[in-house]
Write a protein that holds these residues in place. Structure first.
Motif, PDB file in Angstrom:
ATOM      1  N   ILE A  85      49.120  20.005  25.161  1.00  0.00           N
ATOM      2  CA  ILE A  85      50.466  20.551  25.442  1.00  0.00           C
ATOM      3  C   ILE A  85      50.799  20.288  26.908  1.00  0.00           C
ATOM      4  CG2 ILE A  85      51.898  22.618  25.507  1.00  0.00           C
ATOM      5  CD1 ILE A  85      49.945  23.877  23.475  1.00  0.00           C
ATOM      6  N   ASP A  86      51.945  19.695  27.146  1.00  0.00           N
ATOM      7  CA  ASP A  86      52.433  19.519  28.515  1.00  0.00           C
ATOM      8  C   ASP A  86      53.251  20.772  28.858  1.00  0.00           C
ATOM      9  OD1 ASP A  86      53.761  18.904  30.835  1.00  0.00           O
ATOM     10  OD2 ASP A  86      54.262  16.855  30.244  1.00  0.00           O
ATOM     11  N   ALA A  87      52.666  21.640  29.673  1.00  0.00           N
ATOM     12  CA  ALA A  87      53.310  22.933  29.963  1.00  0.00           C
ATOM     13  C   ALA A  87      54.662  22.756  30.646  1.00  0.00           C
ATOM     14  CB  ALA A  87      52.389  23.784  30.826  1.00  0.00           C
ATOM     15  N   ASP A  88      54.847  21.649  31.366  1.00  0.00           N
ATOM     16  CA  ASP A  88      56.119  21.438  32.057  1.00  0.00           C
ATOM     17  C   ASP A  88      57.249  21.091  31.095  1.00  0.00           C
ATOM     18  OD1 ASP A  88      54.989  21.945  34.515  1.00  0.00           O
ATOM     19  OD2 ASP A  88      54.440  19.845  34.837  1.00  0.00           O
ATOM     20  N   LYS A  89      56.874  20.632  29.885  1.00  0.00           N
ATOM     21  CA  LYS A  89      57.901  20.290  28.892  1.00  0.00           C
ATOM     22  C   LYS A  89      58.128  21.420  27.895  1.00  0.00           C
ATOM     23  CE  LYS A  89      57.409  15.245  28.642  1.00  0.00           C
ATOM     24  NZ  LYS A  89      56.954  14.158  27.754  1.00  0.00           N
ATOM     25  N   CYS A  90      57.161  22.323  27.765  1.00  0.00           N
ATOM     26  CA  CYS A  90      57.249  23.375  26.743  1.00  0.00           C
ATOM     27  C   CYS A  90      58.358  24.367  27.100  1.00  0.00           C
ATOM     28  CB  CYS A  90      55.904  24.097  26.628  1.00  0.00           C
ATOM     29  SG  CYS A  90      55.911  25.407  25.392  1.00  0.00           S
ATOM     30  N   VAL A  91      59.227  24.648  26.122  1.00  0.00           N
ATOM     31  CA  VAL A  91      60.314  25.616  26.357  1.00  0.00           C
ATOM     32  C   VAL A  91      59.979  26.989  25.775  1.00  0.00           C
ATOM     33  CG1 VAL A  91      62.167  23.921  26.500  1.00  0.00           C
ATOM     34  CG2 VAL A  91      61.537  24.849  24.277  1.00  0.00           C
ATOM     35  N   GLY A  92      58.864  27.080  25.070  1.00  0.00           N
ATOM     36  CA  GLY A  92      58.479  28.370  24.486  1.00  0.00           C
ATOM     37  C   GLY A  92      59.253  28.735  23.235  1.00  0.00           C
ATOM     38  N   CYS A  93      59.577  27.718  22.396  1.00  0.00           N
ATOM     39  CA  CYS A  93      60.306  28.013  21.153  1.00  0.00           C
ATOM     40  C   CYS A  93      59.355  28.476  20.050  1.00  0.00           C
ATOM     41  CB  CYS A  93      61.103  26.799  20.679  1.00  0.00           C
ATOM     42  SG  CYS A  93      60.092  25.445  20.052  1.00  0.00           S
ATOM     43  N   ALA A 104      45.843  28.409  15.939  1.00  0.00           N
ATOM     44  CA  ALA A 104      45.132  27.970  17.147  1.00  0.00           C
ATOM     45  C   ALA A 104      45.955  28.138  18.410  1.00  0.00           C
ATOM     46  CB  ALA A 104      44.750  26.502  16.982  1.00  0.00           C
ATOM     47  N   ARG A 105      47.189  28.568  18.266  1.00  0.00           N
ATOM     48  CA  ARG A 105      48.081  28.551  19.424  1.00  0.00           C
ATOM     49  C   ARG A 105      48.485  29.959  19.856  1.00  0.00           C
ATOM     50  NH1 ARG A 105      51.270  23.837  20.357  1.00  0.00           N
ATOM     51  NH2 ARG A 105      50.065  22.056  19.658  1.00  0.00           N
ATOM     52  N   TYR A 106      48.695  30.098  21.145  1.00  0.00           N
ATOM     53  CA  TYR A 106      49.071  31.401  21.715  1.00  0.00           C
ATOM     54  C   TYR A 106      50.256  31.228  22.641  1.00  0.00           C
ATOM     55  CZ  TYR A 106      44.771  33.174  19.821  1.00  0.00           C
ATOM     56  OH  TYR A 106      43.791  33.542  18.952  1.00  0.00           O
ATOM     57  N   ARG A 130      46.007  28.399  36.309  1.00  0.00           N
ATOM     58  CA  ARG A 130      46.072  27.293  35.349  1.00  0.00           C
ATOM     59  C   ARG A 130      47.007  27.593  34.184  1.00  0.00           C
ATOM     60  NH1 ARG A 130      40.018  26.296  33.763  1.00  0.00           N
ATOM     61  NH2 ARG A 130      39.568  28.215  34.876  1.00  0.00           N
ATOM     62  N   HIS A 131      47.472  28.841  34.079  1.00  0.00           N
ATOM     63  CA  HIS A 131      48.285  29.226  32.919  1.00  0.00           C
ATOM     64  C   HIS A 131      49.752  29.362  33.314  1.00  0.00           C
ATOM     65  CE1 HIS A 131      44.678  29.941  30.527  1.00  0.00           C
ATOM     66  NE2 HIS A 131      44.158  30.441  31.625  1.00  0.00           N
ATOM     67  N   ASN A 132      50.605  29.036  32.345  1.00  0.00           N
ATOM     68  CA  ASN A 132      52.047  29.075  32.600  1.00  0.00           C
ATOM     69  C   ASN A 132      52.703  30.057  31.641  1.00  0.00           C
ATOM     70  OD1 ASN A 132      52.538  26.525  34.443  1.00  0.00           O
ATOM     71  ND2 ASN A 132      51.041  25.961  32.886  1.00  0.00           N
ATOM     72  N   THR A 133      53.345  31.063  32.186  1.00  0.00           N
ATOM     73  CA  THR A 133      54.020  32.023  31.306  1.00  0.00           C
ATOM     74  C   THR A 133      55.224  31.352  30.640  1.00  0.00           C
ATOM     75  OG1 THR A 133      55.324  32.829  33.140  1.00  0.00           O
ATOM     76  CG2 THR A 133      53.338  34.074  32.609  1.00  0.00           C
ATOM     77  N   GLY A 134      55.589  31.898  29.475  1.00  0.00           N
ATOM     78  CA  GLY A 134      56.736  31.348  28.743  1.00  0.00           C
ATOM     79  C   GLY A 134      56.410  30.061  28.015  1.00  0.00           C
ATOM     80  N   THR A 135      55.149  29.728  27.920  1.00  0.00           N
ATOM     81  CA  THR A 135      54.758  28.503  27.207  1.00  0.00           C
ATOM     82  C   THR A 135      53.638  28.817  26.215  1.00  0.00           C
ATOM     83  OG1 THR A 135      53.061  27.873  28.807  1.00  0.00           O
ATOM     84  CG2 THR A 135      55.290  27.065  29.219  1.00  0.00           C
ATOM     85  N   VAL A 136      53.369  27.831  25.363  1.00  0.00           N
ATOM     86  CA  VAL A 136      52.312  27.971  24.358  1.00  0.00           C
ATOM     87  C   VAL A 136      51.052  27.274  24.871  1.00  0.00           C
ATOM     88  CG1 VAL A 136      51.651  27.334  21.997  1.00  0.00           C
ATOM     89  CG2 VAL A 136      53.959  28.149  22.464  1.00  0.00           C
ATOM     90  N   GLU A 137      49.908  27.862  24.544  1.00  0.00           N
ATOM     91  CA  GLU A 137      48.631  27.310  24.998  1.00  0.00           C
ATOM     92  C   GLU A 137      47.681  27.147  23.820  1.00  0.00           C
ATOM     93  OE1 GLU A 137      46.939  29.934  27.844  1.00  0.00           O
ATOM     94  OE2 GLU A 137      48.305  29.268  29.412  1.00  0.00           O
ATOM     95  N   LYS A 138      46.660  26.369  24.034  1.00  0.00           N
ATOM     96  CA  LYS A 138      45.619  26.219  23.011  1.00  0.00           C
ATOM     97  C   LYS A 138      44.444  25.443  23.576  1.00  0.00           C
ATOM     98  CE  LYS A 138      46.733  21.839  20.959  1.00  0.00           C
ATOM     99  NZ  LYS A 138      45.382  21.330  21.191  1.00  0.00           N
ATOM    100  N   CYS A 139      43.413  25.307  22.752  1.00  0.00           N
ATOM    101  CA  CYS A 139      42.223  24.533  23.097  1.00  0.00           C
ATOM    102  C   CYS A 139      42.576  23.057  23.284  1.00  0.00           C
ATOM    103  CB  CYS A 139      41.207  24.693  21.966  1.00  0.00           C
ATOM    104  SG  CYS A 139      40.020  23.351  21.801  1.00  0.00           S
ATOM    105  N   ASN A 140      41.958  22.426  24.295  1.00  0.00           N
ATOM    106  CA  ASN A 140      42.139  20.971  24.457  1.00  0.00           C
ATOM    107  C   ASN A 140      40.789  20.264  24.483  1.00  0.00           C
ATOM    108  OD1 ASN A 140      41.139  21.643  26.922  1.00  0.00           O
ATOM    109  ND2 ASN A 140      42.926  21.019  28.103  1.00  0.00           N
ATOM    110  N   PHE A 141      39.825  20.845  23.768  1.00  0.00           N
ATOM    111  CA  PHE A 141      38.463  20.297  23.733  1.00  0.00           C
ATOM    112  C   PHE A 141      37.876  20.206  25.145  1.00  0.00           C
ATOM    113  CE2 PHE A 141      38.440  17.811  19.400  1.00  0.00           C
ATOM    114  CZ  PHE A 141      37.937  18.930  18.756  1.00  0.00           C
TER     115      PHE A 141
END
Lengths: 210, 298
Positions: A85-93, A104-106, A130-141
Motif C-alpha cells: 500500500i502506498d500510504a501517500d495515495k491511500c484516501v482511506g475509502c 488482513a487490512r486495518y 512509520r504509520h499514517n492516520t486516515g489510511t489502510v495498513e497491512k502486512c508487507n512480508f
C-alpha cells in the motif's frame, strides 16, 4: 518471482510468537494486527478440539483489494508479487477492507498508545512515525527485512519452525516442495484470489492421499 | 482495553465475522452519500420525464450533497481527486467520474431550464446528454461497488446493482412527490405516484428474489437472520417496511382516489426516503464475511 509462505499447522502451537514479533517489528498500534491467529472450537465433547489458524495478508496472485482500490495505492509488485500500500495515495475509502476475505487490512483512524492517559512511550513515538492516520495498513512480508536478506519477522521468530518463506515460482524452493509433498492448501480458493499463503494440514494425511 | 480492541478480539474469534468498515461509526456518512446520490440520479431522470424543474433541482442538490457527505467518510478527503485514477478496474473511480461529469453538466442544463438560455439550444442538448450519461453512471456504480466484494456474500449478488437502481428510482420518485407538493399538489396525472409504485414493486420483487436465491448459502442466511430477528430487526421493520413502504404506499394509493394534499405528498416522500436510507444502512450492516474455515479436515 512470487514470494509466498507455508504454515505447517502440525507444528503450530498457537504461542502467538508470530503476532508479537510482527507487532514488535512493525510497531503497530493497539487493535492493529498484521499477523494474528484465528481460533475456533469445533465439535462437542468428547470429540471437541480447538483449531488455530495463523493469519496474515495472503499476498494474493489475483488480489481483489488491488482491483477495487480507486487510487492505485494498493498494488502488486511485479518483481516479487508482494501486495503493498502506498500510504501517500491511500484516501482511506476502505474498499480494500471489504474486498479482502482474509481480514488482513486495518484502517488507522488515529494513533493511540498502549497506556491510555500516559501518552506515547519513547518506543511508540519512534515506531508510530512509520504509520499514517486516515489510511489502510497491512502486512508487507517485512519488506525492510527482505531488503536486508532476512526472513519476515513472523518466520524468523516462530519457535516451532512452522513457517517457511520462499519463492512459489521456483519448483525446487522449500515452500514449493512442502506444498507438493504435504498437500498444502490455500484458504478460500473458491473466491479466485489465488493466495500466496499455504497451509499444511494439522492432521497427517493417509499415505494414499499424499 | 478500549472498545475497538475488544471488538477486534471478538471479531478475530467469530466464525461469521461481521463487516464493520462500511457499516459503523463514520460509515453512516458513506451510506448517506450513496443514498443521496442514488435518489439524486433518480430525481434527475424523473424531473426530465415529468418535466418538473424543481425536481431536477432536487436531484442536482442531492447528488452534490451526496458528494460532500462522501468526503466526510474518507480518511483523507483532500486526496479525493486521486480516486479518479483507476476507472479501468474500480467502480468507486467510475462513480466519481460519473459525478464529475453529472454535476457541472446538470447545473448548466438546469440553468437553461430556469431561463438562462433555451433548453432546445445545441449547448443545452449536449449538457443534457452528458448529464444523462453521468446519471446512468451514478445509478450503476453504487451497486457494483458492493457487488464486487466476493468476501461478503450478501453483497456479492448480480441482483444488488439492479436493486440499487430500483432504489435510486424510488428515491427520485419520492423527491418527485415532494416536488409535486410544491408545484402541483392536485394534479390529475398521478405520474409521480405511478413511478413510485413501480419502483417500490421492483425493489420488493428484487429483495424477495435475493432472499430466495441466498437462503441456501450459510453466510447470507446469517446476514438475513440479523435483518429478521437480530440487532437490525427494528430498523428493518420500522424503517424499511413501515416507514419506507406501508405508510407511503397507503398515501400514494389513496391519492388515486382523492387528493392527499400538500402534507400527504410530503409525508409520503419523506417516509419513503427514510425507508431507502434505512434499507441501505441495513444492507451495509448485515454484511458478513465468508468464514475462513470451511468444512475441512484440520
Amino acid at each position: 518471482m512470487r514470494y509466498g509462505m507455508v504454515i505447517d499447522l502440525k507444528r503450530c502451537i498457537s504461542c502467538y510468537a508470530c503476532q508479537v514479533a510482527c507487532k514488535s517489528e512493525n510497531a503497530t498500534p493497539p487493535a492493529v494486527l498484521y499477523a494474528w491467529a484465528f481460533r475456533e472450537e469445533q465439535g462437542e465433547y468428547p470429540h471437541a478440539r480447538q483449531v488455530y489458524l495463523p493469519m496474515l495478508c495472503n499476498h494474493c496472485d489475483e488480489p481483489s483489494c488491488v482491483d477495487v482500490c480507486p487510487t492505485g495505492a494498493t498494488h502488486k509488485r511485479d518483481e516479487d508479487g508482494i501486495v503493498v500500500i502506498d500510504a501517500d495515495k491511500c484516501v482511506g475509502c476502505r474498499a480494500c477492507m471489504t474486498a479482502c476475505p482474509y481480514h488482513a487490512r486495518y484502517y488507522l483512524d488515529h494513533i493511540r498508545g498502549y497506556y491510555p492517559g500516559e501518552g506515547l512511550t519513547p518506543y511508540e513515538q519512534v515506531g508510530y512515525e512509520r504509520h499514517n492516520t486516515g489510511t489502510v495498513e497491512k502486512c508487507n512480508f517485512c519488506l525492510d527485512r527482505l531488503g536486508q536478506g532476512k526472513e519476515p519477522a513472523c518466520v524468523a521468530n516462530c519457535p516451532t519452525v512452522a513457517r517457511t518463506f520462499g519463492d512459489l515460482d521456483d519448483p525446487q524452493s522449500e515452500v514449493s516442495l512442502l506444498i507438493h509433498r504435504d498437500a498444502g492448501y490455500q484458504l478460500l480458493p473458491e473466491l479466485g484470489n489465488n493466495p500466496s499463503v499455504y497451509y499444511l494440514p494439522a492432521e497427517r494425511l493417509p499415505k494414499e492421499f499424499r | 482495553m478500549n472498545r475497538s480492541t475488544l471488538i477486534l478480539y471478538s471479531d478475530l474469534e467469530a466464525v461469521y465475522r461481521p463487516e464493520r468498515v462500511w457499516a459503523e461509526g463514520r460509515a453512516v456518512a458513506l451510506v448517506l452519500a450513496h443514498f443521496l446520490s442514488g435518489a439524486g440520479a433518480g430525481a434527475w431522470l424523473l424531473g426530465l420525464l415529468l418535466d418538473l424543474r424543481l425536481v431536477l433541482a432536487f436531484g442536482l442538490a442531492a447528488v452534490i450533497l451526496g458528494g460532500i457527505v462522501h468526503l466526510a467518510f474518507l480518511g483523507h478527503p483532500e486526496r479525493a481527486w486521486k480516486m479518479m485514477m483507476r476507472p479501468q478496474s474500480s467502480w468507486i473511480s467510475r462513480g466519481l467520474w460519473s459525478m464529475v461529469v453529472f454535476i457541472p453538466t446538470a447545473a448548466l442544463y438546469l440553468a437553461g431550464a430556469y431561463g438562462a438560455w433555451s433548453t432546445s439550444s445545441a449547448f443545452s442538448i449536449v449538457m443534457l446528454v452528458l448529464s444523462l450519461l453521468g446519471m446512468a453512471g451514478i445509478f450503476l456504480y453504487k451497486g457494483f461497488v458492493y457487488a464486487v466484494s466476493r468476501a461478503v456474500p450478501l453483497w456479492h449478488s448480480p441482483l444488488l446493482p439492479v436493486t440499487y437502481i430500483a432504489i435510486g428510482l424510488r428515491g427520485g420518485a419520492a423527491l418527485a412527490l415532494i416536488g409535486l407538493a410544491f408545484v402541483a399538489p392536485d394534479t390529475e396525472s398521478h405520474a409521480g405516484q405511478t413511478w413510485w409504485l413501480a419502483a417500490t414493486a421492483a425493489m420488493i420483487f428484487l429483495f424477495v428474489l435475493e432472499l430466495a436465491m441466498g437462503r441456501s448459502e450459510s453466510t447470507i442466511s446469517r446476514s438475513l437472520a440479523t435483518l429478521r430477528q437480530g440487532s437490525l430487526a427494528w430498523i428493518f421493520f420500522v424503517g424499511v417496511v413501515l416507514l419506507g413502504i406501508i405508510i407511503p404506499a397507503g398515501l400514494v394509493i389513496a391519492s388515486y382516489a382523492a387528493s392527499i394534499g400538500v402534507a400527504g405528498l410530503i409525508v409520503a416522500g419523506i417516509a419513503s426516503l427514510v425507508g431507502d436510507f434505512a434499507y441501505k444502512y441495513c444492507m451495509n450492516t448485515a454484511g458478513t464475511y465468508v468464514p475462513l474455515l470451511q468444512a475441512r479436515a484440520y
